[in-house]
Design an enzyme around this catalytic site. Sequence first.
Site, PDB file in Angstrom:
ATOM      1  CG  ASP A  72      -4.018  14.235  -1.434  1.00  0.00           C
ATOM      2  OD1 ASP A  72      -2.952  14.404  -0.816  1.00  0.00           O
ATOM      3  OD2 ASP A  72      -4.617  13.145  -1.470  1.00  0.00           O
ATOM      4  CG  ASP A  83      -2.706   8.133   3.108  1.00  0.00           C
ATOM      5  OD1 ASP A  83      -3.655   8.914   3.298  1.00  0.00           O
ATOM      6  OD2 ASP A  83      -1.969   8.203   2.116  1.00  0.00           O
TER       7      ASP A  83
HETATM    8  C1  GLA Z   1      -3.569  10.435  -0.708  1.00  0.00           C
HETATM    9  C2  GLA Z   1      -4.497  10.709   0.461  1.00  0.00           C
HETATM   10  C3  GLA Z   1      -5.567   9.643   0.535  1.00  0.00           C
HETATM   11  C4  GLA Z   1      -6.318   9.576  -0.773  1.00  0.00           C
HETATM   12  C5  GLA Z   1      -5.361   9.342  -1.917  1.00  0.00           C
HETATM   13  C6  GLA Z   1      -6.071   9.440  -3.245  1.00  0.00           C
HETATM   14  O1  GLA Z   1      -2.784   9.317  -0.467  1.00  0.00           O
HETATM   15  O2  GLA Z   1      -3.771  10.789   1.653  1.00  0.00           O
HETATM   16  O3  GLA Z   1      -6.445   9.913   1.607  1.00  0.00           O
HETATM   17  O4  GLA Z   1      -7.046  10.765  -0.952  1.00  0.00           O
HETATM   18  O5  GLA Z   1      -4.303  10.278  -1.921  1.00  0.00           O
HETATM   19  O6  GLA Z   1      -5.229   9.226  -4.319  1.00  0.00           O
END
Ligand code: GLA
Length: 740
Positions: free
Chosen positions: A490, A555
């Site tokens: 990420d 997300d």
């Molecule tokens: C980002 C990702 C999510 C999740 C969060 C965790 O927003 O896109 O899928 O993994 O971080 O903090």
Amino acid sequence: MIHFNPETSTFNLHLKHSYYAFQIDSAGRVVHLGWGPRPETATETERIRGSIRYQTYPPHLSFITQHRPDEILAFGDVTTYQETLKVAFPTAGSPLARGESPHLPVRDLRLRYDQHEIVVSGSPGLSPAHGLPTGRMSERETLRVHLIDPVQPFKVILNYRLTPEHDILERWIELKNEGDHTVTVDTCYFASIHVPPGTIQLTTLSGSWAAEFTPTRQDLNQGIFILESRSVQTGHQANPFFMLNTPDRATEEGGTVYFGQLAYSGSWRITFEQITTRQIRVHAGYNPFDFKINLAPGDTHITPALICGVCQDGWGGASRRMHDFLLERVLPAPRGSQPWRPVLYNSWEDTYFDLDYDHQVTLARRAAAIGVELFCLDDGWFGDRRSDRAGLGDWYASPAIFPKGLRPLVDEVHQLGMKFGLWVEPEMVNRDSNLYRMHPDWVLHFPGRERSEARNQLILDLGRTEVVEYLQATLDSLVTENAIDFFKWDMNRNVSEPGSVAGQAIWYRHCESVYRIMDYLRRRHPNLDIQSCSGGGGRVDAGILARTDQVWVSDNTDALDRIQIQEGFSLCYPARVMEAWVTHNQNRITNRVWPLALRFDVAMRGILGIGTNLAGLSDVELAECAAYIAYYKRIRHIIQSGHLYRLQNLQTFGESVIEYVMPDGREAVCSVILRDFRPGSIRPLSPLRGLNSSGEYQVFDRDFSEFARLSGFELMTLGIPSEPDQYPGYSRTWYLTQID
Ligand code: GLA
């Protein structure tokens, strides 16, 4: 095929359905002749001879200078319009006339033909150093045109790599400082391309967090239009991709379309320019914003590539070419016995930071029972990470949650027959972490200045070799000690204060370092899979895809929002990399409630994932999930490797119909979702494509019941019959198989 005519100094680059041609003029400049579809009847030996000068300008246009379409527009030959490359030399390079002032630095570069070579190589992908093969390793030709400045010891090599079967050219440049002084580079696009005047209708993907990949279509006016990222990742606000066509001359399945995408995940810019003569240029590469490369004596800089092409079968044809190219030539080839991306479970939307060991084990057991193949533990498992305020940088299992480390959970997951995935965000650090307490100087910042936080985190300075080495060692031992099969990598913030030991080079050095760490891990662990994520879909591009296996698109997992996001994604990227989850009844971001069937039908359009609280589902609901997963496994080879046709897109009838069809036409999947269905209207049927018209097909519903038997001819003329119950949110995933 690359052909050079020494009599006229003309290069012809022939691809399957397209040509690209340029010529060296009498002054040694490399001048573009044309790019477009080849006549259908043309043979291999028919080409542009270059004996006639094509571009002549009427005398009344004599005041327009610098309109010549150079293959590389060097600041020196061109200053009126956007340049591809701008270099500053610290010395004049040639003796000054008496009394002449040197006007240093000399911001003038002329590039003249020196020689060329054709290199044939089967090397994979773009330039990954992980050594893994791509799906297709056959040899390809690269034309390298060497250019030199007549005064300064400075060399530029233009590269054109051909993938003829997909009508794709990769373009990049190499810069060599052969002098005794450091040369600075202020602008450096990977390539400038010229498309015919009138090719002004531009399709792009823009958006924001939770609304990534929104297609936008607009006409270019005279002047400049810019797409860019001013951060060290690709970004949410725009994706480095475009399509261009003449207005009213292209449709989803017809017309000439030019397309391109960058294989780069750093600070990028694509500049679309219509100059006063109505010529159109596209410059794509490093973002000149706060940019500098210092090339020391003897240094070479090789840029990443612009991938571009032209086709005659519309926006859909352009998408399919890019899908095939990415699948065959960019993505690491599937490894092991499983050629398809596994069905994944991710606990993020269930637990957020509230992790507990027993609950994870319950989730894992339930996931395995319904057919999940990869269990991914998301954020919150490490250090003091009980919220987003602490822990980033401390990549060891939280003693409070995993007193015996990660291994017991990993072993449990493996025993259940699943792979184990782990969330990491290696480029970041919280102030409240051991790493930051030990190395407060390891973050991007300017000394004595505020360090702005976003999501309570700072960005590590990947311009520092010791930081890169630390991350390589830390992630390597995390994989080795815990038998990790999959990283969800990420990256959750944009740059604010770009201060680095690398100076302004940090804008591309950060990306190079991310690539280096990923390549290192993949070399050390050839079976490790990596998912790219950046607060959703903020790091999706061909550069990261050369190192990763799949990407998180957004997300936003609301099924109806997601159709649009995924449809936009499909313009450039293949379903085989598109992770999509079925989440809760009531969506956590939009609060909307959608039926399970719709949520599955949307998520089955890519790599199916489950992100809901499995512990809260009834046995009936779990059995329903298991049935959908079993159905998906039956059809995923078609979704993940078939050709994609957008039979209906949301803009037209508020209905999205996507077909995936195997190259031999014997199997297909047709996914139908009505987003804005208006009661009282009748929705159009969608004729399918790519089937065998004389074949007989069974059409199955997702409970494996046979819905219809139809000939290929009927399916490709009328389509799959509609059902009476039609409403917003109606969805089906039909599976078609030829039975004779
Ligand atoms: C980002 C990702 C999510 C999740 C969060 C965790 O927003 O896109 O899928 O993994 O971080 O903090």
